[in-house]
Scaffold this active site. Structure first.
Site, PDB file in Angstrom:
ATOM      1  N   PRO A 158      37.258 -19.033  -3.034  1.00  0.00           N
ATOM      2  CA  PRO A 158      38.672 -19.277  -2.841  1.00  0.00           C
ATOM      3  C   PRO A 158      39.147 -20.622  -3.375  1.00  0.00           C
ATOM      4  O   PRO A 158      38.432 -21.620  -3.284  1.00  0.00           O
ATOM      5  CB  PRO A 158      38.841 -19.217  -1.318  1.00  0.00           C
ATOM      6  CG  PRO A 158      37.477 -19.386  -0.759  1.00  0.00           C
ATOM      7  CD  PRO A 158      36.540 -18.818  -1.775  1.00  0.00           C
ATOM      8  N   ASN A 159      40.358 -20.576  -3.890  1.00  0.00           N
ATOM      9  CA  ASN A 159      41.093 -21.756  -4.390  1.00  0.00           C
ATOM     10  C   ASN A 159      40.551 -22.322  -5.701  1.00  0.00           C
ATOM     11  O   ASN A 159      41.138 -23.243  -6.267  1.00  0.00           O
ATOM     12  CB  ASN A 159      41.163 -22.867  -3.323  1.00  0.00           C
ATOM     13  CG  ASN A 159      41.922 -22.408  -2.096  1.00  0.00           C
ATOM     14  OD1 ASN A 159      43.061 -21.974  -2.224  1.00  0.00           O
ATOM     15  ND2 ASN A 159      41.299 -22.434  -0.931  1.00  0.00           N
ATOM     16  N   ARG A 162      44.742 -28.414  -8.431  1.00  0.00           N
ATOM     17  CA  ARG A 162      44.333 -28.642  -7.057  1.00  0.00           C
ATOM     18  C   ARG A 162      43.666 -30.012  -6.904  1.00  0.00           C
ATOM     19  O   ARG A 162      42.631 -30.254  -7.535  1.00  0.00           O
ATOM     20  CB  ARG A 162      43.307 -27.544  -6.734  1.00  0.00           C
ATOM     21  CG  ARG A 162      42.628 -27.690  -5.435  1.00  0.00           C
ATOM     22  CD  ARG A 162      41.490 -26.683  -5.314  1.00  0.00           C
ATOM     23  NE  ARG A 162      40.965 -26.746  -3.981  1.00  0.00           N
ATOM     24  CZ  ARG A 162      39.793 -26.255  -3.622  1.00  0.00           C
ATOM     25  NH1 ARG A 162      39.031 -25.618  -4.492  1.00  0.00           N
ATOM     26  NH2 ARG A 162      39.384 -26.361  -2.380  1.00  0.00           N
ATOM     27  N   TYR A 219      38.863 -32.855  -7.768  1.00  0.00           N
ATOM     28  CA  TYR A 219      38.270 -31.794  -8.604  1.00  0.00           C
ATOM     29  C   TYR A 219      38.471 -31.992 -10.103  1.00  0.00           C
ATOM     30  O   TYR A 219      37.928 -31.221 -10.898  1.00  0.00           O
ATOM     31  CB  TYR A 219      38.855 -30.436  -8.192  1.00  0.00           C
ATOM     32  CG  TYR A 219      38.491 -30.052  -6.771  1.00  0.00           C
ATOM     33  CD1 TYR A 219      37.181 -29.722  -6.447  1.00  0.00           C
ATOM     34  CD2 TYR A 219      39.440 -30.048  -5.763  1.00  0.00           C
ATOM     35  CE1 TYR A 219      36.829 -29.379  -5.147  1.00  0.00           C
ATOM     36  CE2 TYR A 219      39.110 -29.699  -4.458  1.00  0.00           C
ATOM     37  CZ  TYR A 219      37.808 -29.373  -4.159  1.00  0.00           C
ATOM     38  OH  TYR A 219      37.457 -29.028  -2.881  1.00  0.00           O
ATOM     39  N   ASN A 250      29.673 -20.832  -6.709  1.00  0.00           N
ATOM     40  CA  ASN A 250      30.442 -21.849  -6.008  1.00  0.00           C
ATOM     41  C   ASN A 250      31.326 -21.074  -5.043  1.00  0.00           C
ATOM     42  O   ASN A 250      32.357 -20.527  -5.439  1.00  0.00           O
ATOM     43  CB  ASN A 250      31.286 -22.685  -6.975  1.00  0.00           C
ATOM     44  CG  ASN A 250      32.084 -23.753  -6.252  1.00  0.00           C
ATOM     45  OD1 ASN A 250      32.127 -23.791  -5.016  1.00  0.00           O
ATOM     46  ND2 ASN A 250      32.731 -24.622  -7.011  1.00  0.00           N
ATOM     47  N   ALA A 287      35.234 -22.856   0.011  1.00  0.00           N
ATOM     48  CA  ALA A 287      35.194 -23.109   1.456  1.00  0.00           C
ATOM     49  C   ALA A 287      34.288 -22.123   2.199  1.00  0.00           C
ATOM     50  O   ALA A 287      33.777 -22.445   3.278  1.00  0.00           O
ATOM     51  CB  ALA A 287      36.609 -23.065   2.021  1.00  0.00           C
ATOM     52  N   GLU A 306      23.382 -22.868  -6.439  1.00  0.00           N
ATOM     53  CA  GLU A 306      24.654 -23.190  -5.780  1.00  0.00           C
ATOM     54  C   GLU A 306      25.273 -24.407  -6.482  1.00  0.00           C
ATOM     55  O   GLU A 306      24.566 -25.383  -6.763  1.00  0.00           O
ATOM     56  CB  GLU A 306      24.362 -23.516  -4.308  1.00  0.00           C
ATOM     57  CG  GLU A 306      25.564 -23.969  -3.521  1.00  0.00           C
ATOM     58  CD  GLU A 306      25.192 -24.332  -2.067  1.00  0.00           C
ATOM     59  OE1 GLU A 306      24.004 -24.181  -1.680  1.00  0.00           O
ATOM     60  OE2 GLU A 306      26.087 -24.791  -1.336  1.00  0.00           O
ATOM     61  N   HIS A 360      28.721 -27.118  -6.615  1.00  0.00           N
ATOM     62  CA  HIS A 360      29.996 -27.658  -6.120  1.00  0.00           C
ATOM     63  C   HIS A 360      30.483 -28.715  -7.091  1.00  0.00           C
ATOM     64  O   HIS A 360      29.713 -29.586  -7.505  1.00  0.00           O
ATOM     65  CB  HIS A 360      29.852 -28.252  -4.715  1.00  0.00           C
ATOM     66  CG  HIS A 360      29.418 -27.219  -3.736  1.00  0.00           C
ATOM     67  ND1 HIS A 360      30.265 -26.241  -3.286  1.00  0.00           N
ATOM     68  CD2 HIS A 360      28.206 -26.960  -3.201  1.00  0.00           C
ATOM     69  CE1 HIS A 360      29.594 -25.427  -2.489  1.00  0.00           C
ATOM     70  NE2 HIS A 360      28.337 -25.842  -2.421  1.00  0.00           N
ATOM     71  N   ARG A 365      32.417 -36.287   1.437  1.00  0.00           N
ATOM     72  CA  ARG A 365      33.673 -35.782   1.989  1.00  0.00           C
ATOM     73  C   ARG A 365      33.514 -35.500   3.492  1.00  0.00           C
ATOM     74  O   ARG A 365      32.555 -35.960   4.108  1.00  0.00           O
ATOM     75  CB  ARG A 365      34.093 -34.548   1.190  1.00  0.00           C
ATOM     76  CG  ARG A 365      34.276 -34.885  -0.318  1.00  0.00           C
ATOM     77  CD  ARG A 365      34.723 -33.687  -1.127  1.00  0.00           C
ATOM     78  NE  ARG A 365      36.038 -33.236  -0.705  1.00  0.00           N
ATOM     79  CZ  ARG A 365      36.550 -32.038  -1.050  1.00  0.00           C
ATOM     80  NH1 ARG A 365      35.854 -31.208  -1.808  1.00  0.00           N
ATOM     81  NH2 ARG A 365      37.741 -31.695  -0.626  1.00  0.00           N
TER      82      ARG A 365
END
Ligand code: DQA
Length: 154
Positions: free
Chosen positions: A13-14, A21, A26, A77, A80, A101, A103, A110
């Protein structure tokens, strides 16, 4: 000539909002830029890429299930859902494929809720904080794995 091994590159998502964003977190690259980078790197590595994005958890689960038969490996990725989804973890464990994985941001710099990943137990490796380059590095790691690299996938 034999067909190149197919890698699913799955985005949660996103990630369709990349470029707009939170650019401080990012960066300015769009998801289309990330896809282009993946295609260029995959071709150089002798891999084929199926690049997808969804805002829906169930759709991501379905794609991981599809990868069980259709793909040689998975780069994911999960956005969330990384921090919430036992369903994606279960699908990845069922896929029995090498998983990397990724990110874009350094999740460890964060909020603490981003420090835990449900995806990581299913992954042979995790790349965080290197921006879109992380996807290219993940493909390189998968290519190595598929050539019978040192670290065998479970
Ligand atoms: C992300 C990090 C996640 O915490 C966040 O929810 C995302 C993107 C990353 O690529 O840095 O959507 O996975």
């Amino acid at each position: 000539m034999a067909k190149p091994p197919l890698v699913f590159v799955l985005n949660g998502p996103n990630l369709n909002m990349l470029g707009q964003r939170q650019p401080k977190v990012y960066g300015r690259a769009t998801l289309a830029d990330v896809e282009k980078l993946c295609r260029t790197r995959a071709e150089a590595l002798g891999l084929a890429v199926d690049f997808r994005q969804s805002n829906l958890e169930g759709e991501l689960v379905g794609w991981v299930q599809e990868a069980r038969k259709a793909a040689a490996g998975i780069v994911i990725n999960a956005g969330a859902y990384t921090h919430t989804s036992v369903a994606i973890l279960d699908a990845l464990l069922t896929a029995e494929k090498p998983v990397i994985e990724v990110h874009i941001s350094n999740v460890f710099r964060r909020e603490s809720f981003r420090h835990h990943s449900y995806v990581s137990p299913a992954a042979i490796g995790v790349i965080v904080g290197l921006g879109p380059l992380g996807y290219a590095l993940a493909l390189e790691a998968l290519a190595d794995q598929l050539r019978g690299g040192r670290r065998k996938a479970r």
